[in-house]
Design a protein around this motif. Structure first.
Motif, PDB file in Angstrom:
ATOM      1  N   PRO A 621    -153.535  10.160 -43.663  1.00 61.39           N
ATOM      2  CA  PRO A 621    -152.903  10.190 -44.994  1.00 61.39           C
ATOM      3  C   PRO A 621    -152.153   8.898 -45.273  1.00 61.39           C
ATOM      4  O   PRO A 621    -151.666   8.230 -44.362  1.00 61.39           O
ATOM      5  CB  PRO A 621    -151.943  11.388 -44.892  1.00 61.39           C
ATOM      6  N   VAL A 622    -152.074   8.555 -46.537  1.00 61.31           N
ATOM      7  CA  VAL A 622    -151.363   7.357 -46.975  1.00 61.31           C
ATOM      8  C   VAL A 622    -150.273   7.784 -47.943  1.00 61.31           C
ATOM      9  O   VAL A 622    -150.475   8.688 -48.757  1.00 61.31           O
ATOM     10  CB  VAL A 622    -152.314   6.352 -47.662  1.00 61.31           C
ATOM     11  N   ARG A 623    -149.141   7.146 -47.854  1.00 66.80           N
ATOM     12  CA  ARG A 623    -148.066   7.409 -48.811  1.00 66.80           C
ATOM     13  C   ARG A 623    -147.445   6.089 -49.222  1.00 66.80           C
ATOM     14  O   ARG A 623    -147.481   5.092 -48.482  1.00 66.80           O
ATOM     15  CB  ARG A 623    -147.000   8.331 -48.224  1.00 66.80           C
ATOM     16  N   PHE A 624    -146.900   6.082 -50.432  1.00 71.86           N
ATOM     17  CA  PHE A 624    -146.219   4.898 -50.928  1.00 71.86           C
ATOM     18  C   PHE A 624    -144.802   4.874 -50.362  1.00 71.86           C
ATOM     19  O   PHE A 624    -144.065   5.863 -50.447  1.00 71.86           O
ATOM     20  CB  PHE A 624    -146.175   4.889 -52.454  1.00 71.86           C
ATOM     21  N   LYS A 625    -144.461   3.751 -49.781  1.00 71.25           N
ATOM     22  CA  LYS A 625    -143.141   3.605 -49.167  1.00 71.25           C
ATOM     23  C   LYS A 625    -142.117   3.114 -50.172  1.00 71.25           C
ATOM     24  O   LYS A 625    -141.080   3.733 -50.370  1.00 71.25           O
ATOM     25  CB  LYS A 625    -143.248   2.649 -47.981  1.00 71.25           C
ATOM     26  N   THR A 626    -142.398   1.999 -50.806  1.00 67.50           N
ATOM     27  CA  THR A 626    -141.519   1.457 -51.850  1.00 67.50           C
ATOM     28  C   THR A 626    -142.383   0.842 -52.949  1.00 67.50           C
ATOM     29  O   THR A 626    -143.472   0.332 -52.682  1.00 67.50           O
ATOM     30  CB  THR A 626    -140.556   0.380 -51.315  1.00 67.50           C
ATOM     31  N   ILE A 627    -141.865   0.892 -54.153  1.00 66.17           N
ATOM     32  CA  ILE A 627    -142.479   0.234 -55.308  1.00 66.17           C
ATOM     33  C   ILE A 627    -141.446  -0.722 -55.890  1.00 66.17           C
ATOM     34  O   ILE A 627    -140.358  -0.296 -56.288  1.00 66.17           O
ATOM     35  CB  ILE A 627    -142.930   1.245 -56.379  1.00 66.17           C
ATOM     36  N   GLN A 628    -141.777  -2.002 -55.898  1.00 66.22           N
ATOM     37  CA  GLN A 628    -140.874  -3.003 -56.446  1.00 66.22           C
ATOM     38  C   GLN A 628    -141.456  -3.580 -57.733  1.00 66.22           C
ATOM     39  O   GLN A 628    -142.650  -3.892 -57.795  1.00 66.22           O
ATOM     40  CB  GLN A 628    -140.636  -4.131 -55.443  1.00 66.22           C
ATOM     41  N   VAL A 629    -140.585  -3.689 -58.723  1.00 67.49           N
ATOM     42  CA  VAL A 629    -140.941  -4.304 -59.996  1.00 67.49           C
ATOM     43  C   VAL A 629    -140.077  -5.532 -60.167  1.00 67.49           C
ATOM     44  O   VAL A 629    -138.847  -5.429 -60.166  1.00 67.49           O
ATOM     45  CB  VAL A 629    -140.750  -3.329 -61.178  1.00 67.49           C
ATOM     46  N   ASN A 630    -140.718  -6.672 -60.251  1.00 68.36           N
ATOM     47  CA  ASN A 630    -139.998  -7.954 -60.296  1.00 68.36           C
ATOM     48  C   ASN A 630    -139.044  -8.082 -59.107  1.00 68.36           C
ATOM     49  O   ASN A 630    -137.881  -8.488 -59.236  1.00 68.36           O
ATOM     50  CB  ASN A 630    -139.241  -8.113 -61.610  1.00 68.36           C
ATOM     51  N   ASP A 631    -139.558  -7.671 -57.917  1.00 65.50           N
ATOM     52  CA  ASP A 631    -138.839  -7.783 -56.640  1.00 65.50           C
ATOM     53  C   ASP A 631    -137.578  -6.930 -56.591  1.00 65.50           C
ATOM     54  O   ASP A 631    -136.659  -7.206 -55.817  1.00 65.50           O
ATOM     55  CB  ASP A 631    -138.479  -9.254 -56.364  1.00 65.50           C
ATOM     56  N   ARG A 632    -137.536  -5.870 -57.368  1.00 68.61           N
ATOM     57  CA  ARG A 632    -136.434  -4.920 -57.319  1.00 68.61           C
ATOM     58  C   ARG A 632    -136.983  -3.522 -57.049  1.00 68.61           C
ATOM     59  O   ARG A 632    -137.966  -3.119 -57.648  1.00 68.61           O
ATOM     60  CB  ARG A 632    -135.647  -4.919 -58.636  1.00 68.61           C
ATOM     61  N   ASP A 633    -136.319  -2.808 -56.138  1.00 66.66           N
ATOM     62  CA  ASP A 633    -136.752  -1.456 -55.804  1.00 66.66           C
ATOM     63  C   ASP A 633    -136.588  -0.540 -57.015  1.00 66.66           C
ATOM     64  O   ASP A 633    -135.654  -0.693 -57.815  1.00 66.66           O
ATOM     65  CB  ASP A 633    -135.941  -0.898 -54.631  1.00 66.66           C
ATOM     66  N   THR A 634    -137.493   0.427 -57.115  1.00 71.34           N
ATOM     67  CA  THR A 634    -137.458   1.385 -58.211  1.00 71.34           C
ATOM     68  C   THR A 634    -137.513   2.794 -57.650  1.00 71.34           C
ATOM     69  O   THR A 634    -137.888   3.013 -56.495  1.00 71.34           O
ATOM     70  CB  THR A 634    -138.652   1.179 -59.165  1.00 71.34           C
ATOM     71  N   ILE A 635    -137.149   3.744 -58.474  1.00 77.80           N
ATOM     72  CA  ILE A 635    -137.302   5.153 -58.113  1.00 77.80           C
ATOM     73  C   ILE A 635    -138.777   5.502 -58.209  1.00 77.80           C
ATOM     74  O   ILE A 635    -139.438   5.213 -59.210  1.00 77.80           O
ATOM     75  CB  ILE A 635    -136.466   6.053 -59.050  1.00 77.80           C
TER      76      ILE A 635
END
Length: 982
Positions: A621-635
């Motif tokens: 299984p694969v899961r998303f760890k972090t999503i960054q937008v313009n190098d900033r973490d998002t919810i």
């Protein structure tokens, strides 16, 4: 239901005896406090939807990702309590319950304490929560060690039963694969027979043959295979209740748990005595016994089909696969293996020989075989057991070192031994029977570098029990027979050779760095390596299995080549490696014995079933760890709506695995690219994306497996800037159109104003010209009146003056308009001709004709446009002529849009008139003629239908001037109805 009870004390006795004599185990890895666990006392474990393992320990919660353990404390939002059970809700949120009844929910973002936790803790008093089941709408059911069951809702707790102190009547509630149990009073049911079952919806009642006071999940387990098939363990009894037959198995110690795994195998753990493994759920056959002496609390199968075993006060044991057996008491560095009847022989790198008793895949009574000291301590090149119980050892003795330092001249000698008695310490004694020196046994041999023992020579026995030496170049028999395959003079090839076999007319040669080589009868050499799906290019062993399968032992596992699929040098290869549970990777020797495949490795001895069931296909299984937008973490969200400036994405993902550390990923960003990209990186960055809709897809797989069908997805929508949006473009387009319309309107208005000014100017010029014509006409009329007066003709003077006044009034009235009716124009023309005739004493004849034109119609025309031509015809043509004088005016219709006015006289003509003017010295030009042509030119600029005028000089038969003809073409304009009047 009639219950047949079967006890297996005798079977149990022989089983224990059997396991005492023969030993084998599965390969496992041990995790403890030193590995990162917060405590060695583990009560439960659970796998979440992302593949992480959660452990409920004495000192709190712990999560394992395959690499490290993560311990949770109060700073993470959850206290370090002794949690006893872990489960999940229908929404796949995790649920943890502590020993004193506190329930925590975890939605993978934060921990939430259940509102009824403290109330449940008060109601428990001295009881301990034994099991927890999550139903619909997050309603929980909890059972205690005394058999009480509680229904836990969001705003209240309901106790379902009142458990008696002692009872032999139990009920079970099933919720999917989860269950809980409770005790009932005997009066609650009419069950009389022991082990009878009553089904009531999702619950059933079970009557025991004995009474119980207090139990917990360690001593009571239930597995529901089907509605009519159950497995229950209570104390030291194991009940298998099926549709046709019911069994009860008695064990020496209480049972701690049952596992019915995905492959249909049954695991039963016994207190302080490890666990029993029943292959394919065959409970009537002898089980295998693992982890003897361990107090196993729970056995769990993860998403990779591996097994996790909780051992009391010892942490966790991890078993990657049950397909392979290992033998801890066997020495390391096994080089050769062979079997004879119920004995297994194997040799080690230090030239030692061992013999063990075997039964199936189990071995016992391992003893070393001591060879007689004959002064020969050369390395073993091969080991072979004969059908008479003797065994042969092939040794290579170096005779000379050749020019090349790595090339040596060796002599090959085979020695036959027989076991003859044993020593007091239990070791076996062997004696020499004979020695064989093969023909041409002195062979040029390249000794490889390193500790690995190459096997460029091998022994085998033919049907006549002759001993043969198999070399790379051919065969040598102890009787002197010599069979040559071909000569290979490539020295590098010989250096790389590690092992070879002959099958199906093909020499199968293993090499150190170049994989597998196939030498055909034609001499063609084909090479297969890691790029051809082999585990490795380092082949340590080649084994032919019944001429149908070639087994390859490598330094990275096992490869299997199916010869039955060999077609034009194409065959099916299957790799068996670490991810498949291979415990030892450096395979030195392989041998099949019946249904068992034995493998000697650098780490020891192992066995497996060559026709074993293929492991269940698993995709990590694969899961998303972090999503960054313009190098900033998002919810984290499933989809993102981003501004046009938020166009740089960094996506971190991970896959949990406990077998393979190097997982391959493939990903793509639909909307940007269509092809998949394969990588080992788990962080991808997409800078400066254009506005649009994107879907990021990623999946993971083990090398050698197929890619999964479905991928993990997350969508992004980057909005366009306002100046690229539809409404803005529409607004701009509308504004541009409005500006263009405004410009066109202003241009048209200016043009119209200009045209109006020009028109007014032209009208003013026409009026000026007409006003010039009026005095000219008046001057001519006064001249006529003057002539009458001078001649004394007062009567005609009076008539002339009367007609002149009428004509002047009519001209003045007509001069107010640009167009007048044809009838008005005719009145002016007739009155004007009448005045002229008075002047000339009626010495000329005049006639007005109409052809297709009605005088009294609504036709209009410019005023005073015909009168100047009539005046010129009389004063310049007829006046100077002698004889008959005629003036003809004709109105004729050309078509519906045009008419012609013809003014024709039979005067002297224009040429004669000009000559007379020159003779008389008259130089002034006719103002009326020039004015009329200027008026026509100006009028033509104001209307579409043009006025045309042509003056024609008439001549007689002799060519002499005979008058003048004027053709005036006018548009037919109708008053109030013709749009051309606009």
């Amino acid at each position: 239901m009639f219950i047949r009870l079967k006890t297996y004390f005798l079977i149990l006795f022989f089983t224990l005896l059997y396991h005492f004599i023969f030993s084998q185990d599965v390969h496992y890895k041990h995790f403890s406090i030193e590995s990162g666990l917060p405590s060695s006392s583990i009560y439960d474990l659970y796998e979440d939807k992302f593949g992480f393992l959660w452990f409920a320990t004495e000192t709190g919660l712990c999560k394992f990702d395959g690499i490290k353990f993560e311990n949770f404390t109060i700073s993470d939002g959850i206290p370090q309590l002794p949690f006893v059970r872990i489960t999940q809700t229908a929404q796949e949120d995790l649920v943890f319950i502590s020993r004193n009844g506190l329930i925590y929910l975890y939605n993978f973002q934060r921990y939430i304490l259940h509102p009824q936790s403290f109330q449940l803790s008060k109601m428990l008093e001295n009881e301990i929560i034994d099991n927890l089941v999550c139903g619909e709408n997050n309603i929980f059911y909890a059972s205690t060690s005394k058999g009480n069951v509680f229904k836990i809702e969001k705003d209240r707790i309901i106790q379902i039963n009142r458990a008696p102190a002692s009872s032999n009547l139990l009920f079970f509630m099933l919720k999917g694969r989860q269950y809980l149990w409770g005790k009932l009073n005997e009066r609650n049911t009419h069950l009389k027979e022991e082990l009878n079952i009553i089904h009531q919806g999702d619950s059933f009642i079970f009557k025991l043959p004995f009474r119980i006071d207090e139990l917990n999940h360690k001593n009571l387990q239930l597995i529901s295979l089907k509605r009519s098939e159950l497995m229950i363990s209570i104390e030291n009894r194991f009940y298998h209740i099926g549709s046709y037959r019911n069994y009860v198995h008695f064990f020496r110690n209480p049972l701690n748990g049952i596992l019915y795994d995905k492959s249909g195998n049954v695991w039963i753990s016994e207190a302080n005595n490890g666990c029993y493994f029943y292959q394919d759920g065959k409970l009537q056959e002898y089980p295998e016994h693992f982890l003897k002496g361990k107090n196993i609390l729970k056995i769990f199968q993860d998403h990779e089909n591996s097994y996790w075993i909780i051992v009391e006060n010892e942490g966790i044991y991890y078993i990657p696969s049950i397909s392979f057996r290992i033998y801890p008491n066997v020495p390391y560095n096994i080089v050769f293996i062979d079997t004879f009847k119920n004995n297994l022989f194997f040799t080690t790198y230090d030239n030692k020989i061992y013999m063990a008793d075997k039964s199936g895949n189990k071995i016992g009574k391992i003893r070393e075989v001591i060879l007689p000291n004959d002064g020969n301590n050369d390395l073993f090149e091969d080991f072979l057991c004969f059908s008479d119980g003797t065994f042969w050892i092939l040794r290579s003795k170096i005779i000379a070192h050749l020019a090349n330092k790595s090339e040596k001249l060796v002599d090959l000698i085979a020695t036959q031994y027989k076991i003859d008695g044993s020593f007091p310490d239990g070791k076996l004694r062997a004696v020499i029977l004979r020695k064989v020196r093969f023909k041409d046994s002195q062979i040029r041999y390249f000794y490889p570098k390193g500790t690995f023992r190459s096997k460029p020579f091998s022994l085998f026995e033919d049907e006549d029990r002759f001993l043969w030496l198999h070399t790379l170049g051919g065969l040598n028999s102890e009787k002197g027979f010599d069979i040559r395959y071909f000569e290979i003079e490539n020295k590098d090839f010989k250096i790389e050779t590690t092992d070879f076999e002959f099958a199906n007319g093909i020499n199968w040669i293993g090499t150190r760095y170049e994989g597998l080589k196939m030498i055909m009868n034609t001499g063609t050499i084909l090479t297969f390596g890691k790029n051809s799906t082999l585990n490795s290019n380092f082949i340590r062993d080649v084994y032919i299995d019944h001429d149908t399968v070639v087994w390859l032992g490598t330094n990275m596992g096992i490869d299997k080549v199916n010869l039955t699929t060999l077609r034009d040098v194409y065959f099916i290869m299957n790799s068996i490696k670490k991810v498949d549970g291979v415990p030892y990777h450096e395979i030195n020797e392989m041998l099949r014995d019946g249904k068992i495949m034995w493998a000697g490795t650098s780490q020891g001895l192992m066995s497996f079933l060559p026709e074993r069931k293929p492991d269940l296909i698993y995709f990590p299984p694969v899961r998303f760890k972090t999503i960054q937008v313009n190098d900033r973490d998002t919810i984290f969200r499933n989809s993102y709506e981003l501004e046009h400036t938020q166009n740089t994405l960094t996506i971190d993902f991970e896959s949990v695995t406990f077998k393979e550390k190097n997982i391959l990923f493939r990903y793509r960003l639909r909307g940007l690219e269509k092809k998949w990209t394969i990588t080992r990186n788990n962080s991808i960055r997409f800078p400066k994306l254009r506005p649009g809709d994107y879907v990021f897809e990623v999946m993971a797989f083990y090398s050698g497996n197929k890619w999964p069908v479905k991928a993990l997805k997350i969508s992004f929508s980057i909005e366009k800037p306002f100046y690229q949006k539809f409404w803005f473009n529409g607004l701009v387009l509308f504004s541009v159109l409005m500006i263009i319309v405004l410009i066109i309107f202003l241009i048209v208005r200016n043009i119209r104003k200009t045209e109006e000014r020009q028109k007014n100017l032209l009208m003013a010029e026409i009026s000026a010209l007409r006003s010039q014509m009026n005095p000219h006409f008046l001057f001519n009329s006064l001249n006529i009146l003057q002539d009458f007066i001078l001649d004394g003709n007062f009567r005609d003077s009076l008539f002339c003056l009367n007609d002149l006044s009428r004509l002047l009034r009519m001209i003045l009235e007509a001069s107010r308009f640009h167009l007048i009716l044809l009838s008005k124009e005719l009145e002016i023309i007739e009155l004007f001709i009448q005045l002229i005739r008075l002047r000339f004493l009626n010495d000329f004849q005049s006639e007005i004709k109409f052809d297709g034109i009605v005088p009294q119609s609504d036709i209009v025309l410019p005023p005073m446009i015909i009168q100047p031509f009539i005046e010129n015809a009389v004063f310049h043509g007829l006046k100077l002529k002698e004889g008959d004088k005629k003036l003809l005016i004709c109105f004729s219709k050309i078509n519906d849009r045009q008419m012609m006015v013809t003014i024709e006289d039979n005067g002297i003509g224009r040429e004669k008139s000009q000559e007379l003017k020159k003779i008389n010295g008259q130089t002034h030009r006719s103002v009326g003629t020039y004015n009329i042509f200027d008026r026509i030119k100006l009028i033509n600029q104001l209307q579409e239908e043009k006025i045309k005028c042509e003056i024609i000089d008439l001549h007689d038969e002799n060519g002499q001037p005979a008058g003048t003809k004027v053709e005036l073409i006018l548009p037919i304009l109708i008053k109030k109805h013709d749009t051309r009047l606009q």
